[in-house]
Write a protein that holds these residues in place. Structure first.
Motif, PDB file in Angstrom:
ATOM      1  N   THR A 215      50.789   0.376   6.257  1.00  0.00           N
ATOM      2  CA  THR A 215      51.174  -0.614   6.523  1.00  0.00           C
ATOM      3  C   THR A 215      52.456  -1.325   5.073  1.00  0.00           C
ATOM      4  O   THR A 215      52.398   0.189   4.589  1.00  0.00           O
ATOM      5  N   ARG A 216      53.366  -1.835   5.432  1.00  0.00           N
ATOM      6  CA  ARG A 216      54.641  -1.765   4.931  1.00  0.00           C
ATOM      7  C   ARG A 216      54.063  -2.386   3.341  1.00  0.00           C
ATOM      8  O   ARG A 216      54.656  -1.631   2.601  1.00  0.00           O
ATOM      9  N   TYR A 217      53.257  -3.152   2.984  1.00  0.00           N
ATOM     10  CA  TYR A 217      52.733  -3.552   1.927  1.00  0.00           C
ATOM     11  C   TYR A 217      51.702  -2.661   1.805  1.00  0.00           C
ATOM     12  O   TYR A 217      52.019  -2.147   0.222  1.00  0.00           O
ATOM     13  N   GLU A 218      51.220  -1.738   2.161  1.00  0.00           N
ATOM     14  CA  GLU A 218      50.513  -0.238   1.831  1.00  0.00           C
ATOM     15  C   GLU A 218      51.703   0.726   1.075  1.00  0.00           C
ATOM     16  O   GLU A 218      51.973   1.152   0.012  1.00  0.00           O
ATOM     17  N   ALA A 219      52.661   0.759   2.173  1.00  0.00           N
ATOM     18  CA  ALA A 219      53.956   1.857   1.840  1.00  0.00           C
ATOM     19  C   ALA A 219      54.466   1.391   0.383  1.00  0.00           C
ATOM     20  O   ALA A 219      54.786   1.770  -0.639  1.00  0.00           O
ATOM     21  N   LYS A 220      54.767  -0.291  -0.210  1.00  0.00           N
ATOM     22  CA  LYS A 220      55.400  -0.367  -1.348  1.00  0.00           C
ATOM     23  C   LYS A 220      54.511  -0.348  -2.433  1.00  0.00           C
ATOM     24  O   LYS A 220      54.936   0.235  -2.959  1.00  0.00           O
ATOM     25  N   ALA A 221      53.157  -1.155  -1.880  1.00  0.00           N
ATOM     26  CA  ALA A 221      52.467  -0.454  -3.153  1.00  0.00           C
ATOM     27  C   ALA A 221      52.120   0.965  -3.865  1.00  0.00           C
ATOM     28  O   ALA A 221      52.701   1.014  -5.050  1.00  0.00           O
ATOM     29  N   LYS A 222      52.646   1.955  -2.937  1.00  0.00           N
ATOM     30  CA  LYS A 222      52.138   3.125  -3.387  1.00  0.00           C
ATOM     31  C   LYS A 222      53.630   4.100  -4.064  1.00  0.00           C
ATOM     32  O   LYS A 222      53.875   4.243  -4.982  1.00  0.00           O
ATOM     33  N   ARG A 223      54.436   2.348  -3.740  1.00  0.00           N
ATOM     34  CA  ARG A 223      56.056   3.128  -4.704  1.00  0.00           C
ATOM     35  C   ARG A 223      55.870   2.702  -6.057  1.00  0.00           C
ATOM     36  O   ARG A 223      56.869   3.405  -6.373  1.00  0.00           O
ATOM     37  N   GLU A 224      55.277   1.485  -5.744  1.00  0.00           N
ATOM     38  CA  GLU A 224      54.669   1.507  -7.634  1.00  0.00           C
ATOM     39  C   GLU A 224      54.212   1.543  -8.141  1.00  0.00           C
ATOM     40  O   GLU A 224      53.351   1.418  -9.118  1.00  0.00           O
ATOM     41  N   LYS A 225      53.412   2.511  -7.736  1.00  0.00           N
ATOM     42  CA  LYS A 225      52.496   3.329  -8.178  1.00  0.00           C
ATOM     43  C   LYS A 225      50.906   2.746  -8.466  1.00  0.00           C
ATOM     44  O   LYS A 225      50.544   2.960  -9.535  1.00  0.00           O
ATOM     45  N   ARG A 226      51.036   1.672  -7.004  1.00  0.00           N
ATOM     46  CA  ARG A 226      49.670   1.181  -7.461  1.00  0.00           C
ATOM     47  C   ARG A 226      48.945   1.673  -6.105  1.00  0.00           C
ATOM     48  O   ARG A 226      49.068   1.623  -4.866  1.00  0.00           O
ATOM     49  N   THR A 227      47.353   2.304  -6.885  1.00  0.00           N
ATOM     50  CA  THR A 227      46.309   2.861  -6.190  1.00  0.00           C
ATOM     51  C   THR A 227      45.843   1.630  -4.812  1.00  0.00           C
ATOM     52  O   THR A 227      44.561   0.983  -5.414  1.00  0.00           O
ATOM     53  N   PRO A 228      46.020   1.682  -3.567  1.00  0.00           N
ATOM     54  CA  PRO A 228      44.882   1.230  -2.724  1.00  0.00           C
ATOM     55  C   PRO A 228      43.291   1.461  -2.596  1.00  0.00           C
ATOM     56  O   PRO A 228      42.977   2.679  -3.377  1.00  0.00           O
ATOM     57  N   ALA A 229      42.929   0.241  -2.215  1.00  0.00           N
ATOM     58  CA  ALA A 229      41.134   0.403  -2.599  1.00  0.00           C
ATOM     59  C   ALA A 229      40.325  -0.523  -0.791  1.00  0.00           C
ATOM     60  O   ALA A 229      41.057  -0.938  -0.328  1.00  0.00           O
ATOM     61  N   TYR A 230      39.735   0.268  -0.301  1.00  0.00           N
ATOM     62  CA  TYR A 230      39.544   0.079   1.136  1.00  0.00           C
ATOM     63  C   TYR A 230      38.027   0.163   0.693  1.00  0.00           C
ATOM     64  O   TYR A 230      37.137   1.310   0.909  1.00  0.00           O
ATOM     65  N   LEU A 231      37.470  -1.349   1.297  1.00  0.00           N
ATOM     66  CA  LEU A 231      36.413  -1.680   1.356  1.00  0.00           C
ATOM     67  C   LEU A 231      34.886  -2.129   2.504  1.00  0.00           C
ATOM     68  O   LEU A 231      36.566  -2.491   3.121  1.00  0.00           O
TER      69      LEU A 231
END
Length: 236
Positions: A215-231
């Motif tokens: 998603t666009r939110y996930e892409a932004k998180a990765k650009r800002e060096k934040r690692t997503p978690a999928y629960l």
């Protein structure tokens, strides 16, 4: 604002789990879709819930899934195409996000998708018991300040709501790039008697869901060096 639609049932004070409702001014095509197409797909709570939720869909569906706060609708539109025999309900009160999804539907229609543009808890309280096979909550507003934690969607009351509408064995999926919200969700689901976390190791929550389009939110998180978690939690 031109293009803003009227509620389909008597309103009540929203529980403030989301922020703004409007963004930049809609383009003409978006305004038209909100005015003309959204009413055809919107769930009307004033009619009362049907005995069988699947009866709301114009096509035959085997099961029904709900996505709360779908943002721009990237994941929801993708899933409706992957699973044409599953009915989907998408909730998004942010008018620009709803307009973006309606644009995607205008280009690639889906008959197995219904929409709701108000507070998700209103819909959850309306839905029949054990009517959903899955609920997705991806990248919700994290409300990062401690004084705003009470506005996070994941709380004991809303988990009660999810437990009521999910079938036994149904899944509640939560994705976020905010560590404090991930931990918050793990604790709240651990403490709720209806949910179990299905994870055996780090790979299970660090790996995107099968078929995940991003998603666009996930892409932004990765650009800002934040690692997503999928629960993923299962309804007992």
């Amino acid at each position: 604002m031109s293009g803003e639609t009227k509620p389909s049932h008597p309103t009540r004070q929203r529980e403030a789990f989301f922020g703004r409702l409007k963004g930049p001014k809609l383009r003409e095509r978006q305004r038209r879709l909100i005015e003309e197409v959204l009413p055809q797909r919107r769930i009307d709570l004033a009619k009362g819930p049907p005995s069988q939720l699947r009866d709301l869909f114009p096509v035959t569906v085997d099961e029904i899934r709900l996505e709360i706060g779908f943002g721009g609708g990237e994941h929801l539109h993708h899933e409706t195409g992957r699973y044409p025999e599953t009915g989907f309900i998408g909730v998004e009160p942010f008018i620009n996000g709803m307009a973006k999804l309606l644009g995607a539907l205008d280009d690639a229609p889906r008959d197995n998708l219904l929409l709701f543009d108000e507070d998700a808890v209103t819909l959850l309280d309306w839905l029949p018991t054990a009517s959903l096979s899955g609920v997705d909550l991806f990248y919700p507003d994290p409300w990062p300040k401690k004084r705003h934690f009470k506005r996070r969607f994941v709380n004991a009351t809303n988990l009660d709501r999810l437990a009521r509408v999910l079938k036994p064995g149904g899944h509640f999926r939560f994705a976020s790039d905010i560590d404090t919200y991930v931990n918050w969700t793990l604790v709240h689901c651990r403490d709720h008697p209806a949910f179990s976390w299905i994870a055996e190791g780090p790979f299970d929550w660090r790996t995107p869901y099968e078929g995940w389009p991003g998603t666009r939110y996930e892409a932004k998180a990765k650009r800002e060096k934040r690692t997503p978690a999928y629960l993923t939690f299962v309804r007992r």
